[in-house]
Enzyme design. Structure first.
Site, PDB file in Angstrom:
ATOM      1  N   HIS A  34       0.853  -1.191   0.000  1.00 52.22           N
ATOM      2  CA  HIS A  34       0.000   0.000   0.000  1.00 52.22           C
ATOM      3  C   HIS A  34       0.884   1.234   0.000  1.00 52.22           C
ATOM      4  O   HIS A  34       1.951   1.223   0.615  1.00 52.22           O
ATOM      5  CB  HIS A  34      -0.895   0.009   1.246  1.00 52.22           C
ATOM      6  CG  HIS A  34      -2.071   0.902   1.113  1.00 52.22           C
ATOM      7  ND1 HIS A  34      -2.008   2.242   1.391  1.00 52.22           N
ATOM      8  CD2 HIS A  34      -3.329   0.649   0.703  1.00 52.22           C
ATOM      9  CE1 HIS A  34      -3.194   2.775   1.163  1.00 52.22           C
ATOM     10  NE2 HIS A  34      -4.017   1.841   0.740  1.00 52.22           N
TER      11      HIS A  34
ATOM     12  N   ASP B 185      -7.970  -5.651   0.429  1.00 47.57           N
ATOM     13  CA  ASP B 185      -8.449  -6.493  -0.670  1.00 47.57           C
ATOM     14  C   ASP B 185      -8.041  -7.948  -0.536  1.00 47.57           C
ATOM     15  O   ASP B 185      -8.548  -8.802  -1.260  1.00 47.57           O
ATOM     16  CB  ASP B 185      -7.932  -5.950  -2.010  1.00 47.57           C
ATOM     17  CG  ASP B 185      -8.574  -4.626  -2.331  1.00 47.57           C
ATOM     18  OD1 ASP B 185      -9.769  -4.493  -2.055  1.00 47.57           O
ATOM     19  OD2 ASP B 185      -7.879  -3.730  -2.825  1.00 47.57           O
TER      20      ASP B 185
HETATM   21  N1  CMC Z   1       3.877  -7.659  -4.833  1.00 47.74           N
HETATM   22  C1  CMC Z   1       5.210  -7.664  -5.060  1.00 47.74           C
HETATM   23  N2  CMC Z   1       6.002  -6.580  -4.924  1.00 47.74           N
HETATM   24  C2  CMC Z   1       5.409  -5.439  -4.570  1.00 47.74           C
HETATM   25  C3  CMC Z   1       4.034  -5.362  -4.327  1.00 47.74           C
HETATM   26  C4  CMC Z   1       3.253  -6.523  -4.471  1.00 47.74           C
HETATM   27  N3  CMC Z   1       1.938  -6.507  -4.250  1.00 47.74           N
HETATM   28  N4  CMC Z   1       3.704  -4.089  -3.990  1.00 47.74           N
HETATM   29  C5  CMC Z   1       4.847  -3.393  -4.026  1.00 47.74           C
HETATM   30  N5  CMC Z   1       5.885  -4.207  -4.364  1.00 47.74           N
HETATM   31  C6  CMC Z   1       7.310  -3.836  -4.444  1.00 47.74           C
HETATM   32  C7  CMC Z   1       7.603  -3.049  -5.708  1.00 47.74           C
HETATM   33  O1  CMC Z   1       8.002  -3.900  -6.755  1.00 47.74           O
HETATM   34  C8  CMC Z   1       8.711  -2.129  -5.243  1.00 47.74           C
HETATM   35  O2  CMC Z   1       9.910  -2.882  -5.172  1.00 47.74           O
HETATM   36  P1  CMC Z   1      11.323  -2.156  -5.459  1.00 47.74           P
HETATM   37  O3  CMC Z   1      11.486  -1.094  -4.426  1.00 47.74           O
HETATM   38  O4  CMC Z   1      12.327  -3.244  -5.361  1.00 47.74           O
HETATM   39  O5  CMC Z   1      11.240  -1.600  -6.859  1.00 47.74           O
HETATM   40  C9  CMC Z   1       8.329  -1.799  -3.805  1.00 47.74           C
HETATM   41  O6  CMC Z   1       7.556  -2.937  -3.353  1.00 47.74           O
HETATM   42  C10 CMC Z   1       7.501  -0.526  -3.666  1.00 47.74           C
HETATM   43  O7  CMC Z   1       6.376  -0.643  -4.555  1.00 47.74           O
HETATM   44  P2  CMC Z   1       5.732   0.551  -5.367  1.00 47.74           P
HETATM   45  O8  CMC Z   1       5.013  -0.015  -6.528  1.00 47.74           O
HETATM   46  O9  CMC Z   1       6.792   1.595  -5.622  1.00 47.74           O
HETATM   47  O10 CMC Z   1       4.742   1.120  -4.293  1.00 47.74           O
HETATM   48  P3  CMC Z   1       3.502   2.060  -4.563  1.00 47.74           P
HETATM   49  O11 CMC Z   1       3.252   2.797  -3.299  1.00 47.74           O
HETATM   50  O12 CMC Z   1       3.705   2.872  -5.796  1.00 47.74           O
HETATM   51  O13 CMC Z   1       2.324   1.015  -4.888  1.00 47.74           O
HETATM   52  C11 CMC Z   1       0.481  -0.434  -4.664  1.00 47.74           C
HETATM   53  C12 CMC Z   1       1.330   0.668  -3.997  1.00 47.74           C
HETATM   54  C13 CMC Z   1      -0.748  -0.688  -3.795  1.00 47.74           C
HETATM   55  C14 CMC Z   1       0.016   0.058  -6.041  1.00 47.74           C
HETATM   56  C15 CMC Z   1       1.332  -1.712  -4.793  1.00 47.74           C
HETATM   57  O14 CMC Z   1       1.735  -2.165  -3.525  1.00 47.74           O
HETATM   58  C16 CMC Z   1       0.582  -2.833  -5.543  1.00 47.74           C
HETATM   59  O15 CMC Z   1       0.606  -2.859  -6.782  1.00 47.74           O
HETATM   60  N6  CMC Z   1      -0.084  -3.776  -4.793  1.00 47.74           N
HETATM   61  C17 CMC Z   1      -0.876  -4.794  -5.430  1.00 47.74           C
HETATM   62  C18 CMC Z   1      -2.218  -4.215  -5.824  1.00 47.74           C
HETATM   63  C19 CMC Z   1      -3.119  -3.989  -4.626  1.00 47.74           C
HETATM   64  O16 CMC Z   1      -3.269  -4.855  -3.773  1.00 47.74           O
HETATM   65  N7  CMC Z   1      -3.756  -2.814  -4.577  1.00 47.74           N
HETATM   66  C20 CMC Z   1      -4.741  -2.505  -3.554  1.00 47.74           C
HETATM   67  C21 CMC Z   1      -4.356  -1.339  -2.733  1.00 47.74           C
HETATM   68  S1  CMC Z   1      -5.410  -1.233  -1.269  1.00 47.74           S
HETATM   69  C22 CMC Z   1      -6.973  -0.881  -1.864  1.00 47.74           C
HETATM   70  C23 CMC Z   1      -7.097   0.485  -2.401  1.00 47.74           C
HETATM   71  O17 CMC Z   1      -6.762   1.453  -1.686  1.00 47.74           O
HETATM   72  O18 CMC Z   1      -7.547   0.624  -3.542  1.00 47.74           O
END
Ligand code: CMC
Length: 436
Positions: free
Chosen positions: A313, A371
């Site tokens: 998140h 989720d």
């Molecule tokens: N699985 C594997 N790796 C992950 C995941 C995941 N679910 N989420 C983040 N990472 C890794 C990502 O690859 C990155 O690694 P590195 O630093 O080595 O490049 C690091 O963790 C930080 O990730 P980010 O994508 O820069 O983080 P963000 O804040 O931009 O993204 C997120 C947040 C929610 C989009 C992401 O965690 C994600 O895609 N999660 C899966 C989708 C999900 O469950 N979304 C629901 C969010 S809660 C409900 C809502 O509010 O809508």
């Protein structure tokens, strides 16, 4: 806004004059540096794609402490709201700032219930969609279409219009979501029944039919109500910011909420519950618990493009408090329905256990989000996977409206207009077509 007793100074290494900026204090959470005069004084913008360090507004509705894993609606912890209040009380709290007493609760619940029917003509609008249309496509259209059906409450500058449209949206969303579902499966639409609770009525409109009486199961009713409470608001997330930005142009509330629904649809936001369940089903189909290790290796391999959906998140760097409550609800619902051995629940527990101990997830502070378990609960209730995000939209509508109305009442509100760092071609002349 409360001025802090210190200022921020921005200095440059190229001898440009430095600049002092005021700092404001929130009641809790980080202070903010007021950069509004930056461009006027320096000719420079700030650069923050994804709003990693930018507060887009002031708000008194929802507070998240991502490190602690704390979520407060108007100051009340989500754990207390989810266990001591129902969704109608939560709506009242988000919209008007306080929990209702018994009399106000009865009045508010009654007000919502007398607005549950939708204009009869809306069913013909709905019938224009393909039967196999994704419910989020249908909902985006139907909610945007409400501005054509309820044009006596579309003036965002009129407080009475805003009040009526708020109640209409909260009351009619369950009816529209259920209609989208019934249309897809070819069953007759069920009219709302106002003596039932908000979630009981929704269950009946979803799973009842005109030929039989429908008995609401109180465990499922309570579970759905909890899903609604947990999803009701989440401060300035992508869809809420979309609603605010859309509404900042002065457009009508139905159009602004439809924009929020469209944004919520994406798999990185509300679409994650659908993506999460699809992921669990795929792992199950490929060998279930035996394949968990292999799947986790794919997740950790950056080249695979696979993410553990329902994990991670932008704000929570600890266990999402909603995920804990959802896990409890999940157990209750599965027990009620005799599904304690649900393979997908077992799979999700196994994935969670590995992830919470694995260095990849620990170092990146990736924890289950709301989720991760909500899909299993919804699937057990009988809600089809492609409707999960529609349920999220139904619940989040109250938060979107509360945030939209707060923005309109904010004396500092202006139309949203981000700026950019231009990296395209500098000025050039159009060559004749035979020279391109
Ligand atoms: N699985 C594997 N790796 C992950 C995941 C995941 N679910 N989420 C983040 N990472 C890794 C990502 O690859 C990155 O690694 P590195 O630093 O080595 O490049 C690091 O963790 C930080 O990730 P980010 O994508 O820069 O983080 P963000 O804040 O931009 O993204 C997120 C947040 C929610 C989009 C992401 O965690 C994600 O895609 N999660 C899966 C989708 C999900 O469950 N979304 C629901 C969010 S809660 C409900 C809502 O509010 O809508």
């Amino acid at each position: 806004m409360k001025l802090a007793d210190y200022k921020a100074t921005l200095s440059f290494s190229n001898n440009s004059p430095s600049m002092e900026m005021p700092v404001y204090e929130g009641n809790i959470g980080p202070d903010v540096i007021d950069i509004r005069k930056l461009y006027g004084q320096t000719g420079m913008f700030t650069y923050d794609p994804g709003f990693l360090s930018t507060a887009s507004c002031q708000s008194a509705i929802t507070y998240i402490d991502g490190d602690k894993g704390e979520l407060l609606y108007r100051g009340y912890p989500i754990e207390q709201l989810a266990t001591q209040c129902d969704f109608m009380e939560t709506c009242h709290l988000l919209l008007y700032g306080d929990l209702p007493d018994a009399k106000k609760k009865t009045e508010f619940t009654r007000l919502v219930s007398i607005h549950t029917m939708v204009h009869e003509q809306m069913q013909f609008f709905l019938r224009g969609f393909r039967r196999d249309a994704h419910p989020m496509a249908v909902l985006t259209g139907l909610i945007g279409g409400m501005s054509a059906f309820y044009h006596d409450s579309t003036d965002i500058t009129n407080a009475q219009h805003r009040d009526i449209s708020a109640i209409r949206l909260i009351a009619k969303l369950p009816t529209l979501v259920a209609m989208a579902y019934k249309y897809g499966i070819g069953q007759p639409f069920m009219y709302p029944q106002n003596k039932l609770s908000y979630s009981g009525n929704f269950l009946r409109m979803m799973f009842g039919n005109p030929c039989e009486d429908y008995e609401v199961n109180p465990v499922l009713e309570r579970a759905l109500d909890r899903i609604f409470i947990l999803h009701a608001d989440h401060e300035q997330n992508a869809s809420t910011s979309t609603v605010r930005l859309c509404g900042s142009s002065g457009t009508n509330p139905f159009a602004a909420i439809a924009a929020g629904v469209a944004c919520l649809w994406g798999p990185a936001h509300g679409g994650a519950n659908e993506a999460c369940l699809n992921m669990l089903e795929e792992i199950q189909a490929s060998g279930g618990l035996n394949k968990v290790g292999e799947f986790m290796n794919q997740v950790k391999d950056k080249n695979s493009g696979v993410r553990l959906m329902g994990f991670g998140h932008r704000v929570y760097k600890n266990y999402d408090p909603r995920a804990k409550l959802m896990q409890e609800t999940c157990k209750e619902v599965l027990a009620e329905l005799g599904l304690e051995n649900d393979p997908l629940f077992k799979l999700s527990m196994a994935l969670e256990k590995i992830a919470l101990e694995d260095d990849y997830f620990v170092q990146r502070k990736l924890y289950p989000n709301v989720d991760f378990y909500s899909g299993i609960v919804q699937r057990a209730i009988g809600i089809p996977v492609n409707l999960f995000t529609g349920i999220f939209a139904l619940a989040r509508t109250v938060g979107w409206i509360a945030q939209l109305n707060e923005m309109i009442g904010d004396p500092e509100y202006k139309i949203g207009r981000p700026r950019q760092l231009f990296t395209g071609s500098v000025r050039r002349d159009v060559p004749p077509i035979n020279q391109r």
